[in-house]
Design an enzyme around this catalytic site. Structure first.
Site, PDB file in Angstrom:
ATOM      1  N   HIS A 142     -23.467   3.794  17.695  1.00  0.00           N
ATOM      2  CA  HIS A 142     -22.306   2.856  17.344  1.00  0.00           C
ATOM      3  C   HIS A 142     -21.706   2.476  18.618  1.00  0.00           C
ATOM      4  O   HIS A 142     -21.238   1.276  18.526  1.00  0.00           O
ATOM      5  CB  HIS A 142     -21.165   3.897  16.730  1.00  0.00           C
ATOM      6  N   GLY A 167       2.689   4.629   1.036  1.00  0.00           N
ATOM      7  CA  GLY A 167       3.476   4.962   2.171  1.00  0.00           C
ATOM      8  C   GLY A 167       3.904   4.047   3.204  1.00  0.00           C
ATOM      9  O   GLY A 167       4.365   4.480   4.350  1.00  0.00           O
ATOM     10  N   ASP A 193     -21.822   4.631   6.504  1.00  0.00           N
ATOM     11  CA  ASP A 193     -22.011   3.613   7.501  1.00  0.00           C
ATOM     12  C   ASP A 193     -22.825   2.200   6.662  1.00  0.00           C
ATOM     13  O   ASP A 193     -22.285   1.466   6.751  1.00  0.00           O
ATOM     14  CB  ASP A 193     -22.794   3.897   8.623  1.00  0.00           C
ATOM     15  N   GLY A 211       6.687   2.570   2.687  1.00  0.00           N
ATOM     16  CA  GLY A 211       8.204   2.507   2.565  1.00  0.00           C
ATOM     17  C   GLY A 211       8.755   2.042   1.390  1.00  0.00           C
ATOM     18  O   GLY A 211      10.191   1.399   1.654  1.00  0.00           O
ATOM     19  N   LYS A 212       8.397   1.940   0.252  1.00  0.00           N
ATOM     20  CA  LYS A 212       8.659   1.002  -0.910  1.00  0.00           C
ATOM     21  C   LYS A 212       9.822   1.794  -1.293  1.00  0.00           C
ATOM     22  O   LYS A 212      10.878   1.344  -1.783  1.00  0.00           O
ATOM     23  CB  LYS A 212       7.752   0.746  -1.867  1.00  0.00           C
ATOM     24  N   HIS A 225     -26.451   9.246  17.375  1.00  0.00           N
ATOM     25  CA  HIS A 225     -25.805   8.315  16.260  1.00  0.00           C
ATOM     26  C   HIS A 225     -24.604   7.803  16.833  1.00  0.00           C
ATOM     27  O   HIS A 225     -24.394   6.552  16.672  1.00  0.00           O
ATOM     28  CB  HIS A 225     -25.728   9.289  15.018  1.00  0.00           C
ATOM     29  N   GLU A 226     -23.656   8.722  17.394  1.00  0.00           N
ATOM     30  CA  GLU A 226     -22.366   8.027  17.828  1.00  0.00           C
ATOM     31  C   GLU A 226     -22.546   7.146  19.101  1.00  0.00           C
ATOM     32  O   GLU A 226     -22.155   6.107  19.024  1.00  0.00           O
ATOM     33  CB  GLU A 226     -21.412   9.160  18.153  1.00  0.00           C
ATOM     34  N   PRO A 280       0.631  -1.162   0.066  1.00  0.00           N
ATOM     35  CA  PRO A 280      -0.043   0.091  -0.103  1.00  0.00           C
ATOM     36  C   PRO A 280       0.888   1.245  -0.088  1.00  0.00           C
ATOM     37  O   PRO A 280       2.202   1.166   0.306  1.00  0.00           O
ATOM     38  CB  PRO A 280      -0.856  -0.089   1.425  1.00  0.00           C
TER      39      PRO A 280
HETATM   40  P1  ADP Z   1       5.917   4.264  -0.671  1.00  0.00           P
HETATM   41  O1  ADP Z   1       7.116   4.538  -1.534  1.00  0.00           O
HETATM   42  O2  ADP Z   1       5.788   2.897  -0.268  1.00  0.00           O
HETATM   43  O3  ADP Z   1       4.600   4.997  -0.999  1.00  0.00           O
HETATM   44  P2  ADP Z   1       7.726   6.013   0.899  1.00  0.00           P
HETATM   45  O4  ADP Z   1       8.778   5.010   1.045  1.00  0.00           O
HETATM   46  O5  ADP Z   1       7.537   6.975  -0.234  1.00  0.00           O
HETATM   47  O6  ADP Z   1       6.296   4.784   0.850  1.00  0.00           O
HETATM   48  O7  ADP Z   1       7.398   6.653   2.306  1.00  0.00           O
HETATM   49  C1  ADP Z   1       7.289   7.931   2.454  1.00  0.00           C
HETATM   50  C2  ADP Z   1       8.148   8.160   3.972  1.00  0.00           C
HETATM   51  O8  ADP Z   1       7.362   7.508   4.914  1.00  0.00           O
HETATM   52  C3  ADP Z   1       9.243   7.583   3.932  1.00  0.00           C
HETATM   53  O9  ADP Z   1      10.445   8.681   3.197  1.00  0.00           O
HETATM   54  C4  ADP Z   1       9.607   7.799   5.182  1.00  0.00           C
HETATM   55  O10 ADP Z   1       9.904   9.119   6.145  1.00  0.00           O
HETATM   56  C5  ADP Z   1       8.442   7.096   5.965  1.00  0.00           C
HETATM   57  N1  ADP Z   1       8.293   5.791   6.006  1.00  0.00           N
HETATM   58  C6  ADP Z   1       7.612   4.992   5.426  1.00  0.00           C
HETATM   59  N2  ADP Z   1       7.697   3.606   5.650  1.00  0.00           N
HETATM   60  C7  ADP Z   1       8.713   3.703   6.782  1.00  0.00           C
HETATM   61  C8  ADP Z   1       9.268   2.883   7.560  1.00  0.00           C
HETATM   62  N3  ADP Z   1       9.185   1.347   7.384  1.00  0.00           N
HETATM   63  N4  ADP Z   1      10.230   3.154   8.261  1.00  0.00           N
HETATM   64  C9  ADP Z   1      10.575   4.362   8.387  1.00  0.00           C
HETATM   65  N5  ADP Z   1       9.968   5.434   7.541  1.00  0.00           N
HETATM   66  C10 ADP Z   1       9.100   5.153   6.837  1.00  0.00           C
HETATM   67 ZN    ZN Z   2     -22.212   6.775  11.850  1.00  0.00          ZN
END
Ligand code: ADP
Ligand code: ZN
Ligand code: MG
Length: 657
Positions: A480, A257, A553, A259-260, A476-477, A255
């Site tokens: 839940h 963010g 919901d 860290g790829k 409502h809340e 997914p």
């Molecule tokens: P992706 O390429 O998977 O979308 P990113 O490598 O660009 O994600 O991650 C964005 C930022 O989030 C990184 O520059 C880092 O600061 C932080 N981050 C994401 N995953 C990690 C991780 N496993 N450890 C440390 N920092 C992370």
């Molecule tokens: Zn709701």
């Protein structure tokens, strides 16, 4: 699984991704400067060429002796009669008449030049010459003879070889200069029309990314796989001696963010090899063939620099499945993909080039990309677990001033489902908040608020709900929360709030799981559906009508139920069977389903039946616990926010099971 029930809180996951930290572009700035430099350079060429033209012109095309004054034939004849013309040259179809003999004039001028030590440039402008067109007039020769005018025929002036060459080459030269200038200009403006294939400004190998595995927290399995890749790059001999084939391509899947990109940089950093990084979108251009040329160029340069790493980020931009029916001409993308496949096949991994790819949608990739010899390895980079999250928080808080009360473990517990980039963002938000509030160090409170912001959008206390709306939201809340409390195995409620937040969320209920869940039983899934339906059920219990506030919901509840039937094989009829849909390969166009119309009917009926059943169940539960519903809603209206333990105490006191 984490629940955050916010009315109309449709955007939660998107908000998170919006905050993805931007990485500094490696190469954008450079390109511009470069092209501007070349641009002025070519202008200089132009100026120099222009000066040269003028010089050539003067050298080869101006013989002043030929610069005769044009006059009428009758006048010419008159001048001869008057004795003003003493010498006539028959030059092709012209007569050129000289005031004094040409020979005399030249000798005279040469004398002058010699005595004054003027270099031998002869200024012949003082010689008066007249020129006129020849007319068939026999009396003219007679006249010449009469006046004793010297006359002779000359060959029409032959242009010299040099001047001939110059006159041929100059236009070509000018054309080339103009072409170069134009293409540079276009390169500066419209993304390089003519210099597309070698977009060198974008193809700069980074020599040290400055990232190491230690900078990536969690993701231990991914790291373990990538350590091997680093070893391939460092000691390729060890593998080839053993007869092992080094993988050519490693695809990082996970997914957004997680860290790829960071991991790919860490691989390059650890291996200490050049790192070519391009995003899939960089290949996609307006012009057919540009992407393919870029791919060719990328691989060519990489081979020159081997051992090295090619990293193609967001590879789905070019690697999407090739469709049979090419709608809207996906030719360019497909050509690019084909070129990539060709290049990947065309080199030997012993050359020491390893290709890393990253995508968050591996399922849309063309199967040809994933065949052995191409991206033969897939590394899953998933959202971090509890320990992973704690480690990520630790990395990102290393350089911060942290108050003694901060419990990173607790923060990690409260942020299930968030990716590394979200956590990095949260630590930064917390630090900003601490500065805003004038704290000496970042406190636990700052962190908790940062998480809430990240989950439910920015706090907007300023938005005032009218009292009727506020009461409805509170019921409502509470609905839940109370349903969660009454549902066996449901995660405890940690917070209920009716403070409106950004992006249209009027209130929310947070449940934090005590542990990370990877497996959910049928009962637990149904429990989560109950909780989702609880809001609307509470509204119906109290007001006997329902509002639009629960639309999110409702759609989530029906999605969950439909998934249970189609993906998890949890229906009665298709007990252990999935009911898949095919992927059309075209974004926004869903594929055909691989089951019959009758089955679709069944799915719809079954979804409706289950939702109905659950809703009735929840409604009954809430009706039975009307007192608890009232009391908790009252408390919520007073305090706006109820913490988990406050809620628990009230619920314990007033509910009947
Ligand atoms: P992706 O390429 O998977 O979308 P990113 O490598 O660009 O994600 O991650 C964005 C930022 O989030 C990184 O520059 C880092 O600061 C932080 N981050 C994401 N995953 C990690 C991780 N496993 N450890 C440390 N920092 C992370
Ligand atoms: Zn709701
Ligand atoms: Mg990325």
């Amino acid at each position: 699984m984490e629940h955050d029930h916010g009315d109309m809180m449709l955007e939660t996951s998107e908000n998170r991704h919006k905050k993805k930290t931007e990485e500094p572009g490696l190469h954008t700035g450079d390109g511009n400067r470069n092209s501007r430099k070349k641009f002025t350079f070519s202008i200089w060429y132009f100026v120099i060429a222009f000066i040269l033209i003028i010089i050539f012109n003067n050298l080869f095309f101006s013989s002043n002796l030929n610069e005769a004054v044009s006059i009428d034939y009758s006048q010419f004849k008159e001048y001869v009669a008057e004795g003003r013309i003493v010498q006539v040259a028959f030059d092709g179809d012209q007569y050129i008449g000289y005031g004094i003999t040409k020979k005399d004039a030249i000798t005279k001028l040469q004398e002058i030049a010699a005595t004054h030590q003027i270099p031998s440039t002869i200024d012949t402008s003082s010689i008066t010459a007249y020129q006129t067109y020849r007319i068939d007039d026999p009396s003219f020769i007679q006249l010449l003879d009469e006046k004793g005018v010297e006359y002779y025929a000359t060959e029409p002036a032959q242009p010299s070889v040099l001047s001939y060459l110059v006159s041929m080459l100059l236009p070509v030269l000018i054309f080339f200069i103009f072409y170069a200038w134009l293409s540079k200009r276009m390169a500066g403006g419209a993304q390089g029309v003519m210099s597309f294939s070698q977009n060198k400004s974008k193809l700069v190998a980074e020599n040290d990314t400055g990232v190491r595995f230690a900078d990536v927290a969690g993701e231990d399995e991914a790291k373990a796989e990538l350590v091997e890749v680093v070893d391939f790059l460092k000691n390729p001999g060890r593998y080839t001696d053993m007869g092992a084939r080094i993988p050519k391509g490693v695809l990082l899947v996970g997914p957004p963010g997680t860290g790829k990109t960071l991991l790919a940089k860490a691989v390059a950093g650890e291996a200490g090899v050049p790192f070519f990084r391009m995003s899939g979108a960089d290949f996609v251009e307006m012009f057919v063939g540009v992407g393919a040329a870029r791919v060719r160029d990328l691989f060519k340069q990489a081979k020159e620099k081997s051992p090295c790493i090619i990293f193609i980020d967001e590879i789905d931009a070019i690697g999407r499945k090739r469709s049979d029916a090419s709608i809207g001409g996906n030719d360019e993308r497909e050509q690019t993909l084909n070129q990539l496949l060709v290049e990947m096949d065309g080199f030997d991994s012993r050359t020491g080039v390893i290709i890393l790819g990253a995508t968050n949608r591996a399922e849309v990739l063309d199967p040809a990309l994933l065949r052995p010899g191409r991206f033969d390895r897939q590394v899953l980079v998933d959202k971090p677990d509890l320990n992973g999250r704690e480690a990520i928080l630790r990395i990102h808080t290393k350089k911060m001033k942290i108050a003694a009360d901060v419990d990173l473990k607790k923060i990690a517990q409260g942020s299930a489902g968030l990716a590394g980039a979200d956590l990095a963002n949260i630590t930064n938000e917390a630090a900003l908040q601490a500065v805003r509030l004038g704290h000496d160090a970042v406190t636990q409170q700052d962190f908790e608020e940062a998480i809430e912001k990240s989950i439910a959008g920015l706090e907007r206390k300023s938005r005032v709900l009218d009292e009727k709306e506020r009461i409805r939201v509170a019921y409502h809340e509470t609905g839940h929360a109370l349903t969660a409390y009454l549902t066996e195995g449901s995660s405890p409620v940690t917070k209920i709030s009716i403070i409106p937040r950004g992006y249209g969320a009027l209130g929310y209920t947070l449940q934090y799981p005590t542990e990370d869940r990877f497996l959910l039983s049928e009962a637990e899934l149904l429990g989560s559906v109950d909780v989702m339906l609880g809001g609307r059920a509470a509204e119906e219990t109290v007001f006997s009508d329902i509002s639009t506030g629960a639309s999110n919901d409702i759609s989530r509840a029906s999605d969950t139920v439909r998934q249970m039937i189609t993906e998890y094989g949890m229906s009665e009829k298709f007990r252990n069977m999935t009911l898949p849909k095919t992927n059309s390969g075209i974004e926004g166009v869903s594929g055909g389903r691989e089951y019959s119309e009758a089955t679709q009917q069944y799915i719809d009926n079954e979804t409706e039946r289950i939702i109905d059943e659950r809703y009735t169940h929840v409604l009954n539960n809430l009706r039975k616990n009307r007192e608890a519903l009232e009391k908790i809603t009252q408390a919520l209206l007073e305090k706006e926010v109820l913490e988990g333990d406050e809620f628990e105490a009230l619920a314990k006191q007033f509910t009947v099971k």
